[in-house]
Design an enzyme around this catalytic site. Sequence first.
Site, PDB file in Angstrom:
ATOM      1  N   ASP A 284       0.828  -1.203   0.000  1.00 43.55           N
ATOM      2  CA  ASP A 284       0.000   0.000   0.000  1.00 43.55           C
ATOM      3  C   ASP A 284       0.866   1.258   0.000  1.00 43.55           C
ATOM      4  O   ASP A 284       1.619   1.504   0.947  1.00 43.55           O
ATOM      5  CB  ASP A 284      -0.884  -0.064   1.260  1.00 43.55           C
ATOM      6  CG  ASP A 284      -1.983   0.954   1.266  1.00 43.55           C
ATOM      7  OD1 ASP A 284      -2.003   1.822   0.387  1.00 43.55           O
ATOM      8  OD2 ASP A 284      -2.830   0.874   2.173  1.00 43.55           O
ATOM      9  N   ASP A 346     -10.422   4.153  -1.358  1.00 44.94           N
ATOM     10  CA  ASP A 346     -11.044   3.151  -0.478  1.00 44.94           C
ATOM     11  C   ASP A 346     -12.562   3.111  -0.620  1.00 44.94           C
ATOM     12  O   ASP A 346     -13.224   4.144  -0.636  1.00 44.94           O
ATOM     13  CB  ASP A 346     -10.723   3.463   0.990  1.00 44.94           C
ATOM     14  CG  ASP A 346      -9.264   3.219   1.307  1.00 44.94           C
ATOM     15  OD1 ASP A 346      -8.481   2.962   0.373  1.00 44.94           O
ATOM     16  OD2 ASP A 346      -8.920   3.298   2.495  1.00 44.94           O
TER      17      ASP A 346
HETATM   18  C1  GLA Z   1      -5.363   2.310   2.816  1.00 51.57           C
HETATM   19  C2  GLA Z   1      -5.866   1.186   1.935  1.00 51.57           C
HETATM   20  C3  GLA Z   1      -6.906   0.389   2.699  1.00 51.57           C
HETATM   21  C4  GLA Z   1      -6.299  -0.156   3.985  1.00 51.57           C
HETATM   22  C5  GLA Z   1      -5.720   0.975   4.809  1.00 51.57           C
HETATM   23  C6  GLA Z   1      -4.911   0.462   5.986  1.00 51.57           C
HETATM   24  O1  GLA Z   1      -6.348   3.253   3.079  1.00 51.57           O
HETATM   25  O2  GLA Z   1      -6.387   1.679   0.736  1.00 51.57           O
HETATM   26  O3  GLA Z   1      -7.403  -0.669   1.903  1.00 51.57           O
HETATM   27  O4  GLA Z   1      -5.304  -1.085   3.654  1.00 51.57           O
HETATM   28  O5  GLA Z   1      -4.853   1.796   4.034  1.00 51.57           O
HETATM   29  O6  GLA Z   1      -4.322   1.479   6.718  1.00 51.57           O
END
Ligand code: GLA
Length: 526
Positions: A284, A346
Site C-alpha cells: 500500500d 477506499d
Molecule cells: C489504505 C488502503 C486500505 C487499507 C488501509 C490500511 O487506506 O487503501 O485498503 O489497507 O490503508 O491502513
Amino acid sequence: MTRKANQHSLVMPVRLLFVALLLAGPSFAQTDLNGYWDLQQPSPDGNVRHTYFQLSLSGETLTGKLFGRNPGGIPLNGTYTAGHLHFATVPPSSIAGSPIGTGSTAAPMVYEGTYSEGKLRLEWHRYEGQVVTGTAVRSTKEAAAPPPPLPLPPLHDLPDNGLVRTPPMGWNSWNKFAGRITDADVRAMADAMVSSGMNNVGYVYINIDDTWEAGRDAQGNIQTNKKFPDMKALADYVHSKGLKIGIYSSPGPLTCAGYTASFGHEEQDAKTFAAWGIDYLKYDLCSARAIYEITEPNQQGLYQKMGEALEHSGRPMVYSLCQYGLTDVWTWGTKVGGNLWRTTGDIRDTWDSMDKIGFSQIAISSYTRPGHWNDPDMLEIGNGGMNADEYRTHMSLWSMLAAPLIAGNDLRSMSDETKSILMNKEVIAIDQDPAAKAVQTLSVNGQMETLTRILADGSLIVGVFNRGATAMPAALPWSSLPAGYSEKRLAVRDLWTHETVARNGAQYNESVPAHGVRLLRIEAAQ
Ligand code: GLA
C-alpha cells in the site's frame, strides 16, 4: 525634560504592555503554538504512533499542515480560543493523478483539544467510531520531514509468477476490524471460512491488513506487535485449515495507519514473509507518496522493487498493488509482477461509494486478464451499511468485472442472506470464468444500465442494473442482445432467483428493485 517626566516616560510603556497582556488573556500563550509538533499516541499493541504538525496562529485562527503520506503535508485550519484548539485537515478532493478514485485521505481528520504547560492534549477519530487521544510535544521541521528517497531499480518486466489465474477470493481484515484486528480474530475468521462453507465455493485467502507491525530488531528484521505474538504459528494455523494467509506492508517508512513499513527493507521483509509462510502481500503506497513524486516511472520503480524482492524470496506470493489507481496502474501493473492492483480509493459501506466505484470500472475492464486483475477494493457485503438488494448489486457487479472477491465482513456472524449473497455459486462462476473477458455496456437508459459479458462456454451474462432509488421495469428488448443471443429458443436463467426465465413477449420486463439488479445467463447457441 524633568527627571520625573523621564521616569514617567519609561514607566508608562511598561504599564501599558502589562495592561495589554492582561486584556489579551490567553493570547499571551497563543504565540507558543507556532512551530512543529509531534503528536504521540500510545497504542495497546505496544506501538507509539507519531503524527507531525506545523501550526501557525494569527488571532484566533489556526493554520498549518499535517505531515504524513502527502507530499508537502495536508493543509489544516481551525481556531484557538481560550486554551481550546479545534482544527481539521483540508483533504484534497481526489488523489492527484487518479482519474477514478478518491483516497482514504478524502475524509477530513478532526482534532480537538487543549493547550497547557507547553503540551497539546488532543482527541480525534482515527477509524470509524474509534476516538483516540494523544499528547503533542514540541518538535522540529527535520523530524516532521520524510526521509530522502532511496534509489529505485532500473525498470524491466518481471516474469509472471503463475498465481491467481482466476480472481483471488478470500477475506481481509480492514473493512470490519481496521486497527483492532488480532491473532485471535484471524484464527476465528479462518475457522468461520471453513464452517460456513465459503472455502467450498472458492474463498481461500485470509488476509491481515494494516496494524500487525511493530518496529525492527537490531538486525533490521520487522517485528510483530502484541496483537500478533507469533506470525509463523498463525500462518501454520491458517494453512492447517486448508487456507492461505496474506499480509500487508508499504513501500514508504510507514503504513497508512502509521506502522512500520518496508522502505529500504524490501528484500529483508519479503524473506521474513516467506519464512513465516505468507502467501499474499498487499503493498500500500501511503507514506511513499511523501517521498517520491507521483510519476509513472517512480510508481513502477517502487512496486518493481518489492516485486523483485518477492521473486527472490523463495516462496510464491500473490502480489497485490494498492496505490489507488495512480498513473493508470492497469497499464503497467503486470510489468512489476502485480497479480492485482487497486484501481480506486477506499470503498465505504454505502451505496454511493460502491455505486461510484463499481460503475467507474467498465471503461478499464479490458485490462484485466488471467493472473492480472483490476481491483476495485474489497467487498462490504454483510457489514450493514447497504440493504440486500444493494449487496446483490455489489456482488453481481464485482463478478461481472472479474474483480477479486475479498469479503470484508465478520464471517462469524453472517445472516443467511449475507451467506446467500457471498456464496452464490452461479454468480461466483461469472467472476471465476477462465476466459476473463471484458464486461461491455449494452445500454444506458436513465438510471438503468445493462452490462454484458461472454463466458468461456459461450453463454452470455446480462446484468440489468437499476442505479435509481425506485423500482423500474427492466425494459430490455430481447432483440437488443448481441447477435446469436436473441433467439427465443435459448434458455435464460435468473442467477439470483435460480429460476428459468420465460421468454414471453418482445422484451424482458421484470421489475428491478431500487439499487438492485437482474442477473441473467443466456445459454450459447449450439
Ligand atoms: C489504505 C488502503 C486500505 C487499507 C488501509 C490500511 O487506506 O487503501 O485498503 O489497507 O490503508 O491502513
